[in-house]
Design a protein around this motif. Structure first.
Motif, mmCIF file in Angstrom:
data_model
loop_
_atom_site.group_PDB
_atom_site.id
_atom_site.type_symbol
_atom_site.label_atom_id
_atom_site.label_comp_id
_atom_site.label_asym_id
_atom_site.label_seq_id
_atom_site.Cartn_x
_atom_site.Cartn_y
_atom_site.Cartn_z
ATOM 1 N N GLY A 52 -6.862 -6.024 5.862
ATOM 2 C CA GLY A 52 -8.060 -7.030 5.729
ATOM 3 C C GLY A 52 -7.987 -7.587 4.356
ATOM 4 O O GLY A 52 -8.413 -8.734 4.086
ATOM 5 N N LEU A 53 -7.450 -6.764 3.368
ATOM 6 C CA LEU A 53 -7.265 -7.233 2.039
ATOM 7 C C LEU A 53 -5.906 -7.980 1.828
ATOM 8 O O LEU A 53 -5.652 -8.556 0.840
ATOM 9 C CB LEU A 53 -7.037 -5.960 1.049
ATOM 10 C CG LEU A 53 -8.477 -5.313 0.897
ATOM 11 C CD1 LEU A 53 -8.343 -4.091 0.078
ATOM 12 C CD2 LEU A 53 -9.578 -6.144 0.463
ATOM 13 N N GLY A 54 -5.205 -8.075 2.784
ATOM 14 C CA GLY A 54 -3.754 -8.747 3.014
ATOM 15 C C GLY A 54 -2.520 -8.105 2.593
ATOM 16 O O GLY A 54 -1.350 -8.814 2.176
ATOM 17 N N VAL A 55 -2.868 -6.748 2.611
ATOM 18 C CA VAL A 55 -1.502 -5.915 2.121
ATOM 19 C C VAL A 55 -0.509 -5.913 3.366
ATOM 20 O O VAL A 55 -1.099 -5.889 4.607
ATOM 21 C CB VAL A 55 -1.957 -4.436 2.067
ATOM 22 C CG1 VAL A 55 -0.913 -3.361 1.902
ATOM 23 C CG2 VAL A 55 -2.825 -4.058 0.899
ATOM 24 N N LYS A 56 0.504 -6.241 2.872
ATOM 25 C CA LYS A 56 1.857 -6.597 4.209
ATOM 26 C C LYS A 56 2.915 -5.467 4.347
ATOM 27 O O LYS A 56 3.339 -5.311 5.440
ATOM 28 C CB LYS A 56 2.628 -7.764 3.631
ATOM 29 C CG LYS A 56 1.555 -8.937 3.439
ATOM 30 C CD LYS A 56 1.018 -9.633 4.784
ATOM 31 C CE LYS A 56 0.267 -10.803 4.673
ATOM 32 N NZ LYS A 56 -0.651 -11.036 5.753
ATOM 33 N N GLY A 57 2.829 -4.530 3.508
ATOM 34 C CA GLY A 57 3.843 -3.503 3.538
ATOM 35 C C GLY A 57 2.924 -2.051 3.163
ATOM 36 O O GLY A 57 2.080 -1.856 2.448
ATOM 37 N N LEU A 58 3.652 -0.942 3.891
ATOM 38 C CA LEU A 58 3.089 0.177 3.602
ATOM 39 C C LEU A 58 3.969 1.385 3.580
ATOM 40 O O LEU A 58 5.114 1.213 4.036
ATOM 41 C CB LEU A 58 2.288 0.862 4.783
ATOM 42 C CG LEU A 58 1.656 1.996 4.913
ATOM 43 C CD1 LEU A 58 0.404 2.271 3.737
ATOM 44 C CD2 LEU A 58 1.023 2.336 6.001
ATOM 45 N N LEU A 59 4.002 2.182 2.362
ATOM 46 C CA LEU A 59 4.837 3.242 2.315
ATOM 47 C C LEU A 59 4.109 4.384 2.131
ATOM 48 O O LEU A 59 3.112 4.501 1.492
ATOM 49 C CB LEU A 59 5.599 3.073 0.769
ATOM 50 C CG LEU A 59 6.211 4.223 -0.065
ATOM 51 C CD1 LEU A 59 7.581 4.532 0.703
ATOM 52 C CD2 LEU A 59 6.797 4.057 -1.462
ATOM 53 N N VAL A 60 4.485 5.228 3.142
ATOM 54 C CA VAL A 60 3.611 6.318 3.349
ATOM 55 C C VAL A 60 4.600 7.714 3.071
ATOM 56 O O VAL A 60 5.760 7.950 3.536
ATOM 57 C CB VAL A 60 3.191 6.510 5.002
ATOM 58 C CG1 VAL A 60 4.298 6.380 5.971
ATOM 59 C CG2 VAL A 60 2.373 7.703 5.163
ATOM 60 N N GLY A 65 0.888 -1.094 0.102
ATOM 61 C CA GLY A 65 0.071 0.051 -0.061
ATOM 62 C C GLY A 65 0.864 1.069 -0.151
ATOM 63 O O GLY A 65 1.971 1.300 0.381
ATOM 64 N N ILE A 66 0.491 2.304 -0.785
ATOM 65 C CA ILE A 66 1.125 3.448 -0.845
ATOM 66 C C ILE A 66 0.120 4.691 -0.713
ATOM 67 O O ILE A 66 -0.718 4.782 -1.059
ATOM 68 C CB ILE A 66 1.758 3.776 -2.135
ATOM 69 C CG1 ILE A 66 2.907 2.524 -2.583
ATOM 70 C CG2 ILE A 66 2.698 5.091 -2.241
ATOM 71 C CD1 ILE A 66 3.438 2.603 -3.989
ATOM 72 N N ILE A 67 0.526 5.441 0.280
ATOM 73 C CA ILE A 67 0.040 6.846 0.665
ATOM 74 C C ILE A 67 0.635 8.027 0.239
ATOM 75 O O ILE A 67 1.690 8.287 0.459
ATOM 76 C CB ILE A 67 -0.370 6.929 2.110
ATOM 77 C CG1 ILE A 67 -1.067 5.806 2.764
ATOM 78 C CG2 ILE A 67 -1.172 8.223 2.441
ATOM 79 C CD1 ILE A 67 -1.277 5.793 4.144
ATOM 80 N N LEU A 68 -0.306 8.572 -0.807
ATOM 81 C CA LEU A 68 0.709 9.885 -1.257
ATOM 82 C C LEU A 68 0.181 11.062 -0.703
ATOM 83 O O LEU A 68 -0.996 11.530 -0.695
ATOM 84 C CB LEU A 68 0.213 9.824 -3.030
ATOM 85 C CG LEU A 68 0.473 8.556 -3.840
ATOM 86 C CD1 LEU A 68 0.067 8.574 -5.216
ATOM 87 C CD2 LEU A 68 2.028 8.529 -3.609
ATOM 88 N N GLY A 69 0.968 12.075 -0.287
ATOM 89 C CA GLY A 69 0.633 13.205 0.468
ATOM 90 C C GLY A 69 0.222 14.118 -0.635
ATOM 91 O O GLY A 69 0.266 13.992 -1.750
ATOM 92 N N SER A 70 0.254 15.443 0.085
ATOM 93 C CA SER A 70 -0.067 16.540 -0.705
ATOM 94 C C SER A 70 0.928 16.874 -1.705
ATOM 95 O O SER A 70 2.013 16.989 -1.791
ATOM 96 C CB SER A 70 0.109 17.951 0.178
ATOM 97 O OG SER A 70 -1.092 17.637 1.222
ATOM 98 N N GLY A 71 0.278 16.950 -3.034
ATOM 99 C CA GLY A 71 0.942 17.360 -4.150
ATOM 100 C C GLY A 71 1.813 16.120 -4.692
ATOM 101 O O GLY A 71 2.467 16.351 -5.913
#
Length: 276
Positions: free
Chosen positions: A106-114, A29-35
């Motif tokens: 819950g969808l099985g995502v194992k890693g997060l890039l924030v 999963g990746i969360i993209l911040g402002s801009g």
């Protein structure tokens, strides 16, 4: 305060909806911040789902946040990208701010890039720098893990001694020069916002060890760690914090700087996806 039973019911409904819409099991999963939302342009076999269509999702209200989940693949890796996040200062409760992270789990995502846009406190940093987050300080006055523990995800008292995965950080540091980025790490302080910090608050944050400051990220990282996800965090220093330089702060500057480094940022994150 929401109960564990109610929270789990909402999560199951959102997960069921997304599984029906997307024939893909994302690993990252990746969360993209402002801009920084243009990374989503790289995604192949793209399926975009606006937040308002997902059961129980909040809606992003901040300029620079597209407000959708994008499923697909980057260089063969199945991912889900949040184009825009939710903030405590928008009036959402912490369990609402972090609801998407629970859905990912819950969808099985194992890693997060924030990722986030941050104000620079460390005088060695410059506007436009990309900084790896090595640790954080929670100054938001709240915690998304407060209340009933979701025991199916993690323990009552999760350990945060390695909240930002050391192995992933070393991989990121090793490739930063390949993209013209000076390898740097820092401690991120999270404030509740929405006002920018005062010069006195910045002096205090610098005294207690903060290198950059923002209004996001920490709630998501806490929930990600609670649920056993590996985490890598990147701050884009979009301005120097109050009192560091003789200037006033505004959101337009944040967006302008994020736009300026977008190409470099996107290339770096793509390289990271191959390494993680």
């Amino acid at each position: 305060m929401i109960s564990e039973l109610e929270q789990n019911a909402k999560l199951e409904e959102a997960q069921h909806y997304l599984r029906d819409q997307v024939g893909l099991s994302p690993e990252l999963g990746i969360i993209l911040g402002s801009g920084l939302g243009s990374f989503a342009d790289l995604i192949e076999e793209k399926i975009a789902i606006p937040y308002q269509e997902i059961p129980h999702f909040p809606v992003s209200t901040v300029e620079g946040h597209a407000g959708q989940w994008v499923f697909g693949k980057v260089d063969g890796l199945p991912i889900v990208v949040m184009q825009g996040r939710f903030h405590y200062y928008e009036g959402y409760a912490m369990h609402e701010v972090t609801f998407p992270i629970r859905v990912m789990q819950g969808l099985g995502v194992k890693g997060l890039l924030v990722t986030n846009a941050a104000g620079g406190i460390n005088p060695e940093f410059r506007s436009g720098d990309l900084i790896l987050i090595k640790d954080h300080i929670n100054m938001m006055g709240d915690n998304p893990l407060r209340g009933a523990n979701l025991s199916s995800f993690g323990p009552r008292f999760p350990d945060l001694s390695e909240g930002y995965d050391p192995e992933w950080r070393q991989k990121a540091l090793a490739i930063m020069p390949n993209y013209g980025i000076r390898p740097q790490e820092g401690v991120y302080a999270a404030m509740s916002g929405p006002n920018y910090e005062t010069p006195a608050e910045i002096r205090f944050l610098r005294t207690i060890g903060a290198d950059m400051v923002g209004m996001s990220t920490v709630p998501e990282v806490l929930v990600a760690n609670h649920g056993g996800m590996r985490v890598l965090g990147i701050s884009c220093v979009t301005n120097m914090a109050a009192g560091i330089l003789p200037q006033k702060l505004n959101h337009a500057e944040v967006m302008e700087t994020a736009d300026r480094v977008t190409k470099q940022f996107v290339s770096f994150v793509r390289g990271l996806v191959k390494e993680l």
